[in-house]
Design a protein around this motif. Structure first.
Motif, short mmCIF file in Angstrom:
data_model
loop_
_atom_site.label_atom_id
_atom_site.label_comp_id
_atom_site.label_asym_id
_atom_site.label_seq_id
_atom_site.Cartn_x
_atom_site.Cartn_y
_atom_site.Cartn_z
N LYS A 1 0.82 -1.22 0.00
CA LYS A 1 0.00 0.00 0.00
C LYS A 1 0.85 1.27 0.00
CE LYS A 1 -4.14 -1.92 2.01
NZ LYS A 1 -4.99 -2.16 3.15
N ARG B 1 -15.27 4.37 1.55
CA ARG B 1 -14.78 3.55 0.43
C ARG B 1 -15.12 2.10 0.73
NH1 ARG B 1 -9.12 2.92 0.84
NH2 ARG B 1 -9.59 0.77 1.32
N ASP C 1 -14.77 -1.88 -0.17
CA ASP C 1 -13.83 -2.80 -0.81
C ASP C 1 -14.49 -4.15 -1.08
OD1 ASP C 1 -12.12 -0.72 -0.19
OD2 ASP C 1 -10.85 -1.85 1.20
N ASN D 1 -15.87 -7.03 1.05
CA ASN D 1 -14.82 -7.24 2.04
C ASN D 1 -15.04 -6.32 3.22
OD1 ASN D 1 -12.45 -7.60 3.52
ND2 ASN D 1 -11.23 -6.33 2.14
N GLU D 2 -15.08 -5.01 2.98
CA GLU D 2 -15.20 -4.09 4.11
C GLU D 2 -15.58 -2.71 3.64
OE1 GLU D 2 -11.86 -2.46 5.97
OE2 GLU D 2 -10.68 -2.30 4.15
N ASN E 1 -14.66 1.46 4.65
CA ASN E 1 -13.73 2.35 5.35
C ASN E 1 -14.35 3.73 5.40
OD1 ASN E 1 -11.20 0.65 5.70
ND2 ASN E 1 -11.64 0.40 3.52
MG MG Z 1 -9.40 -2.77 2.62
#
Ligand code: MG
Ligand code: ATP
Ligand code: MG
Ligand code: MG
Length: 355
Positions: free
Chosen positions: A256, A296, A298, A311-312, A314
């Motif tokens: 990242k 955001r 994911d 997934n998740e 944020n």
């Molecule tokens: Mg993520």
């Protein structure tokens, strides 16, 4: 009559450095015709320091100059307080912009302080922030909303310490390797490992437990990684999806922020139908946690059959000018400065609705 926007950055979390970079980028891009910018850099002890120099000092591991400032948890002050040897002074602020990632910043705690002070602030409120930060709670809300996710299990520290062998057995039987082990409350992949055998699983738990008492274990999937940016309060819009192609085995901290070989594909190469499905899921996820402002979301997309899992979410995603969140809006027709302006408008609208 410019408005003064205070950027809150740094903080006590494992994502301290990332936050400072995001805040520098936002400070540079805020429209100075409309806004005066005030930097509030929060150090690792949780003290608040004023001014751009504070970021640079903290990045060098040095204490900033001057006296720390405070936000009192009582309404009506319209700004910060600074205690000095001579007494105290008030420093006016009209809008707060938490640019903090991870615990103490993205999890509802600072949002609670801003609520008590009754000041407008950018992004999600207490509830959405807390629900978005905790991957265990987040997954419960997603499943409630009918969003499909990979198989997972939540494990508490005590459970692991008392009966790790039975936890391991259950995970192996009900999910199977490879497993992803994550601290429930973190971001930037801090504390996350992929485990392909029992030994690695034990190490992965030890690592995740450094950051949280609660651990989420998931089935590891071979998947493309797609992200969607969300913006709005009552009316929510979703950006075009983007894709991440990590340079490592998975999108870890190094991939990242340190190694620059990870690639972002914007827009993600998807069919119209796939894009729309992802956008719709992103909005559903945002509503599932009661989001406001931004987030955001994911996703994973199975490399073989295209199946999509969320997934998740944020609620305070990375915000440098090359971060996915603003880049997706840029490509959807909303530039970085205009995006910041819109987020501040949304903060003010939400604040007014509460009064
Ligand atoms: Mg993520
Ligand atoms: P962010 O910086 O996006 O907030 P995070 O710390 O919240 O990250 P995740 O997004 O959950 O962590 O996971 C980080 C990365 O680990 C993902 O982008 C992906 O590369 C990999 N990963 C996580 N879970 C899985 C999984 N179940 N299967 C495959 N890869 C995974
Ligand atoms: Mg995250
Ligand atoms: Mg995060």
């Amino acid at each position: 009559n410019k408005k003064k926007v205070a950027l809150l950055c740094g903080g006590r979390s494992g994502e301290h450095e990332v936050s400072l970079v995001s805040a520098n980028a936002i400070a540079g891009a805020l429209d100075r015709e409309r806004y005066d910018v005030l930097i509030i850099a929060i150090d690792r002890q949780g003290k608040w320091w004023l001014g751009e120099h504070a970021i640079a000092r903290m990045q060098k591991g040095e204490e900033p100059y001057g006296d720390p400032v405070h936000l009192l948890p009582e309404p009506g002050r319209q700004g910060l307080i600074r205690l000095t040897a001579q007494g105290w002074e008030e420093i006016p602020v009209q809008i707060f912009f938490p640019v903090l990632h991870g615990p103490n910043g993205e999890d509802g705690t600072i949002q609670g302080l801003l609520e008590l002070a009754n000041v407008p602030y950018v992004g999600c409120g207490v509830l959405a922030s807390a629900c978005g930060m905790d991957k265990g709670i987040m997954k419960m809300l997603f499943s409630q909303a009918g969003l499909s996710q990979v198989p997972y299990q939540v494990v508490q520290r005590l459970q692991w310490e008392k009966e790790s062998s039975s936890v391991i057995e259950t995970l192996e039987e009900s999910i199977g390797y490879p497993l992803f082990v994550k601290p429930a409350n973190m971001g930037s992949s801090v504390g996350i490992s992929k485990a392909s055998n029992r030994q690695a699983l034990q190490e992965a738990f030890a690592e995740a437990l450094l950051y949280d008492n609660k651990v989420v274990v998931e089935k590891g999937v071979e998947a493309r990684e797609i992200e969607v940016s969300v913006l709005g309060n009552n009316e929510v819009s979703a950006s075009i999806p983007g894709e991440i192609v990590p340079c490592n085995d998975f999108y870890d901290y190094t991939a990242k922020y340190i190694d620059d070989r990870s690639r972002l594909l914007i827009p993600a190469p998807l069919t119209q139908e796939e894009s729309e499905a992802l956008q719709q899921m992103a909005i559903q996820a945002f509503k599932a946690i009661d989001g406001t402002g931004l987030a955001r979301v994911d996703f994973f997309m199975d490399k073989k059959n295209g199946q999509i899992w969320i997934n998740e979410i944020n609620t305070l995603p990375g915000f440098t000018s090359i971060s996915m969140y603003p880049k997706l809006w840029q490509s959807s027709g909303l530039g970085y400065s205009d995006l910041l302006h819109r987020l501040i408008e949304l903060a003010e609208e939400r604040h007014q609705e509460k009064q």
